[in-house]
Design an enzyme around this catalytic site. Structure first.
Site, PDB file in Angstrom:
ATOM      1  N   GLU A   1       0.777  -1.192  -0.073  1.00 49.30           N
ATOM      2  CA  GLU A   1       0.012   0.025  -0.036  1.00 49.30           C
ATOM      3  C   GLU A   1       1.061   1.181   0.076  1.00 49.30           C
ATOM      4  OE1 GLU A   1      -2.875   1.442  -0.402  1.00 49.30           O
ATOM      5  OE2 GLU A   1      -4.335   0.609   0.502  1.00 49.30           O
ATOM      6  N   ASP A   2       0.206   2.286  -0.633  1.00 57.01           N
ATOM      7  CA  ASP A   2       1.067   3.795  -0.638  1.00 57.01           C
ATOM      8  C   ASP A   2       1.048   4.208   0.638  1.00 57.01           C
ATOM      9  OD1 ASP A   2      -1.572   3.899  -1.111  1.00 57.01           O
ATOM     10  OD2 ASP A   2      -1.373   5.428  -2.552  1.00 57.01           O
TER      11      ASP A   2
ATOM     12  N   ASP B   1      -4.519   5.304   5.941  1.00 57.40           N
ATOM     13  CA  ASP B   1      -4.970   6.480   6.369  1.00 57.40           C
ATOM     14  C   ASP B   1      -6.027   6.123   7.524  1.00 57.40           C
ATOM     15  OD1 ASP B   1      -5.559   9.128   6.662  1.00 57.40           O
ATOM     16  OD2 ASP B   1      -7.006   9.100   5.195  1.00 57.40           O
TER      17      ASP B   1
HETATM   18  P1  IMP Z   1      -7.939   4.428   4.219  1.00 60.64           P
HETATM   19  O1  IMP Z   1      -8.955   3.215   3.663  1.00 60.64           O
HETATM   20  O2  IMP Z   1      -8.586   5.659   4.816  1.00 60.64           O
HETATM   21  O3  IMP Z   1      -6.753   3.811   4.949  1.00 60.64           O
HETATM   22  O4  IMP Z   1      -7.326   5.292   2.930  1.00 60.64           O
HETATM   23  C1  IMP Z   1      -6.254   4.479   2.140  1.00 60.64           C
HETATM   24  C2  IMP Z   1      -6.529   5.404   0.856  1.00 60.64           C
HETATM   25  O5  IMP Z   1      -6.764   6.940   0.752  1.00 60.64           O
HETATM   26  C3  IMP Z   1      -5.103   5.310   0.106  1.00 60.64           C
HETATM   27  O6  IMP Z   1      -4.618   4.089  -0.596  1.00 60.64           O
HETATM   28  C4  IMP Z   1      -5.064   6.596  -0.920  1.00 60.64           C
HETATM   29  O7  IMP Z   1      -5.276   6.190  -2.052  1.00 60.64           O
HETATM   30  C5  IMP Z   1      -5.961   7.557  -0.086  1.00 60.64           C
HETATM   31  N1  IMP Z   1      -5.373   8.601   0.847  1.00 60.64           N
HETATM   32  C6  IMP Z   1      -5.305   8.615   2.161  1.00 60.64           C
HETATM   33  N2  IMP Z   1      -4.500   9.526   2.543  1.00 60.64           N
HETATM   34  C7  IMP Z   1      -4.097  10.351   1.618  1.00 60.64           C
HETATM   35  C8  IMP Z   1      -3.055  11.356   1.382  1.00 60.64           C
HETATM   36  O8  IMP Z   1      -2.435  12.048   2.198  1.00 60.64           O
HETATM   37  N3  IMP Z   1      -2.925  11.611   0.116  1.00 60.64           N
HETATM   38  C9  IMP Z   1      -3.287  11.164  -0.914  1.00 60.64           C
HETATM   39  N4  IMP Z   1      -4.160  10.001  -0.744  1.00 60.64           N
HETATM   40  C10 IMP Z   1      -4.439   9.652   0.367  1.00 60.64           C
END
Ligand code: IMP
Length: 178
Positions: free
Chosen positions: A102-103, A106
Site C-alpha cells: 500500500e502507498d 490513512d
Molecule cells: P484508508 O482506507 O482511509 O486507509 O485510505 C487509504 C487510501 O486513501 C490510500 O490508498 C490513498 O489512496 C488515499 N489517501 C489517504 N490519505 C492520503 C493522502 O494524504 N494523500 C493522498 N491519498 C491519500
C-alpha cells in the site's frame, strides 16, 4: 523543488527522494530476509502504490511474484453501506505467503474491509507493507507489519499519491501547506 502547486493548492517538500529510496531499501532488506525461500506473492493496490511497488520489487533479490489490484467500493446490500471488492485479483492465494503493498494507510477502512476477503482464500500468511502510515487518522485498527514512515494526519502527494488525479509523478513526497 521545495514547493509545488497542484490544482488550487500549494504543497511543500516533505520527504526527499533520497530518504524515500533509503527507506525502500530498508523495507526490501527486511522482506528479503523474512521471505527467503517462501516465494511470496506481492499484491500492490492501485493506483497509488504503483511507483512504490516498482521500486520495492526491483530491490528484492528473492524469488517473488507480484500482482496488481484495484479496490472499488459500491453500495452493497449490507446495512453498513459500502462494500469493497477487488478488481483484478486473478491468482490463487491458498497456502501462499501474501504481502499487500500500500502507498498509505490513512483511516484503515479500505484494508480493514478487504483483508477478510483475502483470508477466505486461506493464505499461509498475510502481511501488510505501507510506505506511509498516519496513526492519528486511524479509525479501523489495522496492523501494518512493515512501515516506511509514520506521518501526521495531513494530506500528502507525490511518489504515486495524488490530489484529485494530479501530483503522482514526483520522486519526492510533498505535504499540503497551511
Ligand atoms: P484508508 O482506507 O482511509 O486507509 O485510505 C487509504 C487510501 O486513501 C490510500 O490508498 C490513498 O489512496 C488515499 N489517501 C489517504 N490519505 C492520503 C493522502 O494524504 N494523500 C493522498 N491519498 C491519500
Amino acid at each position: 523543488m521545495t514547493r509545488i502547486r497542484i490544482h488550487d493548492k500549494i504543497f511543500t517538500l516533505y520527504i526527499s527522494k533520497e530518504d524515500i529510496q533509503q527507506k525502500v531499501g530498508e523495507l526490501a532488506n527486511a522482506l528479503n530476509r523474512d521471505y527467503e525461500h517462501k516465494n511470496p506473492i506481492f499484491i500492490a493496490v492501485l493506483n497509488g502504490a504503483f511507483i512504490f511497488a516498482a521500486d520495492l520489487f526491483k530491490s528484492l533479490i528473492i524469488d517473488a511474484e507480484i500482482s496488481f489490484i484495484k479496490l472499488a467500493s459500491y453500495k452493497g446490500m449490507k446495512s453498513s453501506g459500502q462494500v469493497i471488492t477487488a478488481i483484478g485479483l486473478d491468482i490463487e492465494l491458498y497456502d501462499r505467503h501474501v504481502v499487500i503493498l500500500e502507498d498509505i494507510v490513512d483511516t484503515g477502512k479500505t484494508l480493514n474491509e478487504f483483508l477478510p476477503q483475502l483470508m477466505h482464500q486461506q493464505p499461509a500468511s498475510l502481511k501488510i507493507v505501507a510506505l506511509l502510515h498516519k496513526p492519528a487518522a486511524t479509525v479501523y485498527p489495522l496492523k501494518v507489519d512493515y512501515k516506511g514512515f509514520e506521518i501526521p494526519d495531513k494530506f500528502v502527494v507525490g511518489y504515486g499519491l495524488d490530489y484529485n488525479g494530479l501530483g503522482r509523478n514526483t520522486a519526492s513526497i510533498y505535504q499540503l501547506s497551511e
